[in-house]
Design a protein around this motif. Sequence first.
Motif, mmCIF file in Angstrom:
data_model
loop_
_atom_site.group_PDB
_atom_site.id
_atom_site.type_symbol
_atom_site.label_atom_id
_atom_site.label_comp_id
_atom_site.label_asym_id
_atom_site.label_seq_id
_atom_site.Cartn_x
_atom_site.Cartn_y
_atom_site.Cartn_z
ATOM 1 N N LYS A 1 -43.815 27.333 -0.747
ATOM 2 C CA LYS A 1 -43.204 26.322 -1.180
ATOM 3 C C LYS A 1 -42.923 26.786 -2.547
ATOM 4 O O LYS A 1 -43.465 27.282 -3.440
ATOM 5 C CB LYS A 1 -44.193 25.143 -1.587
ATOM 6 C CG LYS A 1 -44.049 23.797 -0.461
ATOM 7 C CD LYS A 1 -44.451 22.817 -1.233
ATOM 8 C CE LYS A 1 -45.104 21.632 -0.241
ATOM 9 N NZ LYS A 1 -45.842 20.766 -0.789
ATOM 10 N N GLY A 2 -41.561 26.433 -2.733
ATOM 11 C CA GLY A 2 -41.045 26.805 -4.355
ATOM 12 C C GLY A 2 -41.307 28.278 -4.434
ATOM 13 O O GLY A 2 -41.561 29.222 -3.815
ATOM 14 N N SER A 3 -41.870 28.417 -5.974
ATOM 15 C CA SER A 3 -42.259 29.790 -6.117
ATOM 16 C C SER A 3 -43.777 29.883 -6.211
ATOM 17 O O SER A 3 -44.178 30.835 -7.017
ATOM 18 C CB SER A 3 -41.707 30.029 -7.708
ATOM 19 O OG SER A 3 -42.049 29.273 -8.547
ATOM 20 N N ASN A 4 -44.287 29.360 -5.364
ATOM 21 C CA ASN A 4 -45.879 29.590 -5.255
ATOM 22 C C ASN A 4 -46.531 30.801 -5.227
ATOM 23 O O ASN A 4 -47.186 31.200 -5.864
ATOM 24 C CB ASN A 4 -46.499 28.620 -4.077
ATOM 25 C CG ASN A 4 -46.462 27.087 -4.744
ATOM 26 O OD1 ASN A 4 -46.122 26.678 -5.926
ATOM 27 N ND2 ASN A 4 -46.727 26.018 -3.991
ATOM 28 N N ALA A 5 -45.936 31.400 -4.227
ATOM 29 C CA ALA A 5 -46.437 32.838 -3.943
ATOM 30 C C ALA A 5 -46.126 33.776 -5.192
ATOM 31 O O ALA A 5 -47.042 34.584 -5.606
ATOM 32 C CB ALA A 5 -45.561 33.590 -2.634
ATOM 33 N N LEU B 1 -48.997 35.859 -7.695
ATOM 34 C CA LEU B 1 -48.989 37.183 -8.018
ATOM 35 C C LEU B 1 -48.728 37.242 -9.558
ATOM 36 O O LEU B 1 -49.393 38.236 -9.978
ATOM 37 C CB LEU B 1 -47.853 37.942 -7.426
ATOM 38 C CG LEU B 1 -48.019 38.345 -5.958
ATOM 39 C CD1 LEU B 1 -46.539 38.757 -5.361
ATOM 40 C CD2 LEU B 1 -49.049 39.290 -5.661
ATOM 41 N N GLN B 2 -48.108 36.578 -10.343
ATOM 42 C CA GLN B 2 -48.016 36.607 -11.637
ATOM 43 C C GLN B 2 -49.423 36.446 -12.087
ATOM 44 O O GLN B 2 -49.668 36.885 -13.062
ATOM 45 C CB GLN B 2 -46.983 35.589 -12.148
ATOM 46 C CG GLN B 2 -45.569 35.784 -12.046
ATOM 47 C CD GLN B 2 -44.829 34.780 -12.425
ATOM 48 O OE1 GLN B 2 -45.294 33.650 -12.795
ATOM 49 N NE2 GLN B 2 -43.400 34.932 -12.519
ATOM 50 N N GLN C 1 -55.669 27.072 -8.403
ATOM 51 C CA GLN C 1 -56.200 25.498 -8.605
ATOM 52 C C GLN C 1 -55.006 24.774 -8.741
ATOM 53 O O GLN C 1 -55.017 23.496 -8.202
ATOM 54 C CB GLN C 1 -57.236 25.484 -9.678
ATOM 55 C CG GLN C 1 -58.525 26.016 -9.434
ATOM 56 C CD GLN C 1 -59.466 26.080 -10.534
ATOM 57 O OE1 GLN C 1 -59.211 25.651 -11.735
ATOM 58 N NE2 GLN C 1 -60.639 26.733 -10.416
ATOM 59 N N GLN C 2 -54.212 25.069 -9.534
ATOM 60 C CA GLN C 2 -52.937 24.262 -9.795
ATOM 61 C C GLN C 2 -52.149 24.039 -8.551
ATOM 62 O O GLN C 2 -51.869 22.777 -8.223
ATOM 63 C CB GLN C 2 -52.159 25.156 -10.775
ATOM 64 C CG GLN C 2 -52.533 25.204 -12.085
ATOM 65 C CD GLN C 2 -51.537 25.811 -13.135
ATOM 66 O OE1 GLN C 2 -50.556 26.641 -12.531
ATOM 67 N NE2 GLN C 2 -51.788 25.989 -14.136
ATOM 68 N N ILE C 3 -51.956 24.869 -7.683
ATOM 69 C CA ILE C 3 -51.138 24.802 -6.284
ATOM 70 C C ILE C 3 -52.049 23.779 -5.616
ATOM 71 O O ILE C 3 -51.520 22.827 -4.727
ATOM 72 C CB ILE C 3 -50.977 26.172 -5.761
ATOM 73 C CG1 ILE C 3 -50.127 27.055 -6.601
ATOM 74 C CG2 ILE C 3 -50.686 25.975 -4.348
ATOM 75 C CD1 ILE C 3 -50.058 28.606 -6.013
ATOM 76 N N ILE C 4 -53.243 24.129 -5.563
ATOM 77 C CA ILE C 4 -54.195 23.124 -4.569
ATOM 78 C C ILE C 4 -54.237 21.715 -5.087
ATOM 79 O O ILE C 4 -53.889 20.649 -4.066
ATOM 80 C CB ILE C 4 -55.572 23.678 -4.479
ATOM 81 C CG1 ILE C 4 -55.737 24.979 -3.722
ATOM 82 C CG2 ILE C 4 -56.647 22.664 -3.901
ATOM 83 C CD1 ILE C 4 -57.094 25.693 -3.931
ATOM 84 N N GLY D 1 -43.224 25.902 -10.818
ATOM 85 C CA GLY D 1 -43.865 26.632 -11.875
ATOM 86 C C GLY D 1 -43.720 25.785 -13.180
ATOM 87 O O GLY D 1 -44.063 26.097 -14.484
ATOM 88 N N GLU D 2 -43.217 24.551 -13.125
ATOM 89 C CA GLU D 2 -42.930 23.358 -14.436
ATOM 90 C C GLU D 2 -44.165 22.448 -14.399
ATOM 91 O O GLU D 2 -44.580 21.819 -13.316
ATOM 92 C CB GLU D 2 -41.627 22.794 -14.057
ATOM 93 C CG GLU D 2 -40.366 23.729 -13.940
ATOM 94 C CD GLU D 2 -40.064 24.225 -15.150
ATOM 95 O OE1 GLU D 2 -40.128 23.586 -16.279
ATOM 96 O OE2 GLU D 2 -39.561 25.518 -15.287
#
Lengths: 225, 303
Positions: free
Chosen positions: A11-15, A19-20, A180-183, B86-87
């Motif tokens: 989703k979006g730039s999650n991957a 990596l970042q 954790q943010q993504i989850i 990412g926001e």
Amino acid sequence: MELLGLDVLFKGSNAMRLLQGLGVAVEISIISVVISLVLGMLFGIFMTWKNPVARVISRIYLEIVRIMPQLVLLFIVFFGATRALGLNVSAELSSIIVFSFWGVGEMGDLVRGSLESIPVHQYESAAALGMTKGQIYYHVVIPQAVRRLIPMSINLVTRMIKTTSLILMIGVVEVMKVGQQIIEANRMVSPNAVFGIYGTILLLYFLVCWPISMLARHLEKKWSN
Amino acid sequence: MRKRFVGIAAVAAALVLALGLLAGCGSSGSSSAASASGSASASASESASASGSAVYRTLDDIKASGKIVIGVFSDKHPFGYVDEGGEYAGYDVELANRLAEDLGVEVEFVSTEAANRVEYLETGKVDVILANFTVTEERAQKVDFCDPYMNVALGVVSHDDNVITDLSQIGDGEVIVITGTTAETYLTENNPEIKLKKFETYANAKTAFENKEGVAWANDNTEVIAFANSAKGFTVGIEELGSLDTIAPAVSKGNTELLQWINEDMEKLGAEKFFHAAYEKTLLDVYGADYEDTLVVEPGQAK
């Protein structure tokens, strides 16, 4: 995909964000590892000194490194330095300071161990051949000590990489925190993301650490005979 | 064979490191305020240490630097989280963005954890904490709270066929709580006669309750409301139990100037029903329209 919640990864730039985050963790580990290796060598030599003052200093330093949890050290440097000394240290720099502090101590102890594992008669024989102290270290002691040192120090390096997962506690957004943010952002839509994302993080840590430990095993084999 | 194996391992290492480093550099290069990077905290206390004894930055310092540093949660959906782009987003973040806008400065977010929010303010590493910060006596001794913008209390959810609207209805039944939560403390202190069934994690408590262990489940009302809305067959019979707590922005102890400015600004926002709009934008999907007035506080507006 749905079952493991891996769809969330795409989703979006999650991957890319994961990596970042890994990049942040790897960057901090590499810098700390380089500092630890260089200063750790010097500290290790210092630790072999017979001088009682040097012994007490290295003893105290090593005990602090061993007893204090890294998390406590992180809090002391990041918050404590500001509070007590008015020094403002960024979260990244605090992490590098703590990891290097830890690395130098442990690395020093490994270097000391390797140096002391070289039997005394080798020093004496070399001296009998008329070698200077520098020559003895350069030609006799160091080549052997390094062989004993490398497998152990690589173990330390992988431990340091894995321990970077603590620095999220002082606000560094590294791979664990991004996970954790993504989850959490997907808690309602894909509750299974917890498996997929932590699984991916596991794989990422593995991909970073495994080649390093393969290298250690390879060197160990190569030098054992 | 062995050589080839090591070779593959080395290539894999190089690839992963290179990818990670590239990505890492990319992120540190961008100066976007919402790049979710932790390096943000640097600027907040640079001038703090320069100005001598005070740890915090005054309103003028913030304006002069063109940037306000705000500590928010980055993993507490829907209050403060990072979306897939990412926001930063969420109910707290709405207010953070608006405060920065009204102040005419950029906002820099710092990702905080529940355990270090007070510490961030005490060391002046952030200007404001907007991380679902519940006002308590203990915290108020260390930081200064602004006016509240949200209510929290305990809530009790029960099965549709036996809705508990008052604790007296529980009788011999068991109430599920999660160990270490306010709900556990409250019930143990105030209603020792009620039998508690304790679970260590949210997930275990949820499964047990869904399987009809226990007649009711007590937790923060936001949690039980979100649960009742996401699953069928459950009703929040008690929306507010115990002392009503509030959630408010917090600034470093003694930073009255910033505190007053935030309070004045929030009063203006209250008049334009900003917090209801923020609720509808961020919390509505989770809590539903029924609880809007229970949860939202418009500062300056008598409830």
